[in-house]
Write an enzyme that holds these catalytic residues in place. Structure first.
Site, mmCIF file in Angstrom:
data_model
loop_
_atom_site.group_PDB
_atom_site.id
_atom_site.type_symbol
_atom_site.label_atom_id
_atom_site.label_comp_id
_atom_site.label_asym_id
_atom_site.label_seq_id
_atom_site.Cartn_x
_atom_site.Cartn_y
_atom_site.Cartn_z
ATOM 1 N N CYS A 73 0.884 -1.166 0.000
ATOM 2 C CA CYS A 73 0.000 0.000 0.000
ATOM 3 C C CYS A 73 0.915 1.208 0.000
ATOM 4 C CB CYS A 73 -0.910 0.016 1.225
ATOM 5 S SG CYS A 73 -1.881 1.538 1.336
ATOM 6 N N CYS B 67 -0.610 4.321 2.332
ATOM 7 C CA CYS B 67 -0.533 4.264 3.794
ATOM 8 C C CYS B 67 -0.097 2.868 4.195
ATOM 9 C CB CYS B 67 -1.828 4.702 4.467
ATOM 10 S SG CYS B 67 -3.309 3.983 3.749
ATOM 11 N N SER B 68 -0.981 2.090 4.800
ATOM 12 C CA SER B 68 -0.554 0.770 5.261
ATOM 13 C C SER B 68 -1.704 -0.219 5.180
ATOM 14 C CB SER B 68 -0.048 0.876 6.703
ATOM 15 O OG SER B 68 -1.040 1.488 7.510
ATOM 16 N N CYS B 69 -2.545 -0.076 4.152
ATOM 17 C CA CYS B 69 -3.684 -0.979 3.999
ATOM 18 C C CYS B 69 -3.182 -2.411 3.866
ATOM 19 C CB CYS B 69 -4.497 -0.595 2.774
ATOM 20 S SG CYS B 69 -5.220 1.035 2.956
#
Lengths: 229, 92, 101
Positions: free
Chosen positions: A126, A129-131
């Site tokens: 991702c 962000c940090s999906c």
């Protein structure tokens, strides 16, 4: 790899463990000097409780729910797909629905399974962000959230893979999947050769977290003979 | 039929869901995902109209040119319709 | 960030601390109750700029972004936040003391 003894986050020393009133173990961090951001967390949480937005019990239950999610859930799904062709077909059609079918409560998550084959290797990132498929695999590892991984996975995935010890044959194409919006992804790794005699439960032990993100491949569990059901 | 699209090459400030590294780049629609509330409105707690979401596949050659590690490797990303320009198909 | 030059991927990990898990839980609960969305979280994180990414840890940035969205949603005021943070500081010098567990 040697452990860094100055790392206050490292948790191998359990001598200070005790249970908090909410039933969660204290960690060494809890004995370290209080930080500005920890004060903010406490203040925000208390205000939310006082304003009736949430309760302490709800917060504790949410933590328990997240703690209950781990790569073992994903491994069970993958092992089923390796042993049940009809399930595999449903997984590739709608991975969220197939996971729910196995009893995993993954909420409203939209999940897409991408299949590694003899000529395709998939990698999940991702960049925004940090999906991460957290409702199935639990919270993402720290490296998944780093600037280095998020920057480089879409530009030089092969170099990144080599840092993870994954060397792909020349004829294999890499497909990177950037989780930019509402979908989450899980890699369906290829079933390793020589595992034909293993049961679904035994196979699950081969399926690592990283093999479901694409930064690893399935591998024989440590102490293979001592398979734990 | 292959649906070729280009990500609009605009760089407004604020929360934009089309990654900057894809803007101005051309890819093909891998699948249609349906409509989702516009995250660029949700990000500011505003009413958000549903927007069609697509998975678009780009080659490394398109994204990075000569610097591509392997030109035929690909990146798939989800992009909302309002960031896409449709391109005419051309025979290959 | 995607496509930027960067060094080797750092492989060190850590177990999440209780306060970090609580931040994560607050995000899930606040969004499920409609106070803001993950998109609002992302927007606030991005608005912090590049420097915040280098200076603060993941969940430090998250609690800052959650707070930003809750203030914007009118759940509490900045004055209430500041007053409570000051009270928390008086309770002790460790997280366990200040959080009452």
């Amino acid at each position: 790899m040697p452990h860094d003894h100055h790392d206050h986050d490292h948790s191998h020393d359990h001598s200070h463990d005790a249970l908090s009133p909410s039933g969660h173990p204290y960690r060494q961090d809890n004995d370290a000097p209080l930080t500005y951001w920890q004060r903010m967390e406490i203040a925000v949480r208390e205000l939310l409780i006082e304003k009736g937005v949430t309760t302490a019990a709800e917060v504790a239950a949410q933590i328990d729910l997240m703690d209950s999610r781990s790569p073992a859930n994903g491994a069970a799904v993958i092992a089923r797909a390796w042993t049940d062709p009809a399930f595999k077909s449903r997984l590739l059609d709608d991975a969220a629905e197939a996971s729910r079918e196995m009893g995993f409560d993954i909420g409203p998550l939209h999940l897409i399974a991408v299949e590694n084959t003899a000529d395709t290797h998939n990698l999940i990132v991702c960049t925004l962000c940090s999906c991460y498929p957290r409702n199935l695999l639990g919270l993402p590892p720290d490296w998944y959230k780093t600037r280095a991984y998020r920057s480089r996975a879409v530009r030089e995935p092969r170099a990144v893979l080599s840092e993870f010890g994954v060397a792909l044959p020349d004829h294999v194409s890499v497909r990177v999947h950037d989780s930019t919006a509402d979908m989450r992804y899980i890699v369906l790794p290829a079933r390793p050769a020589g595992t034909d005699d293993l049961s679904e439960t035994e196979l699950a032990a081969w399926i690592t977290r990283d093999s479901m993100i694409g930064t690893g491949l399935p591998r024989a569990p440590d102490g293979l003979s001592a398979t734990k059901a | 039929m292959v649906e070729r699209v280009r990500i609009r090459n605009l760089m407004p400030p604020g929360h934009v869901r089309a990654p900057a590294y894809l803007r101005g780049k051309t890819g093909v629609v891998e699948r249609r995902l349906g409509a989702f509330s516009n995250p660029e409105q949700l990000a500011y707690a505003l009413p958000a109209a549903p927007k069609q979401l697509y998975r678009v596949r780009f080659t490394m050659a398109e994204l990075w040119g000569d610097a591509a590690e392997r030109p035929e490797d690909t990146v798939d990303a989800e992009v909302y319709a309002h960031w896409l320009e449709e391109l005419p198909d051309h025979a290959t | 960030m995607g496509g930027d030059q960067a060094g080797p991927v750092p492989m060190e990990g850590h177990d999440f601390a209780l306060w970090e898990k609580r931040v994560d839980a607050l995000m899930v609960l606040c969004s499920s109750k409609g106070h803001f969305t993950v998109d609002g979280l992302r927007r606030a994180l991005e608005d912090m700029g590049e420097a915040a990414f280098e200076q603060h840890s993941y969940y430090e940035r998250w609690i800052a972004a959650i707070n930003q969205n809750l203030v914007e949603d009118g759940v509490y005021t900045l004055e209430e936040l500041a007053t409570r943070m000051e009270e928390v500081a008086q309770r002790g010098t460790t997280y366990a003391e200040a959080a009452h567990g």
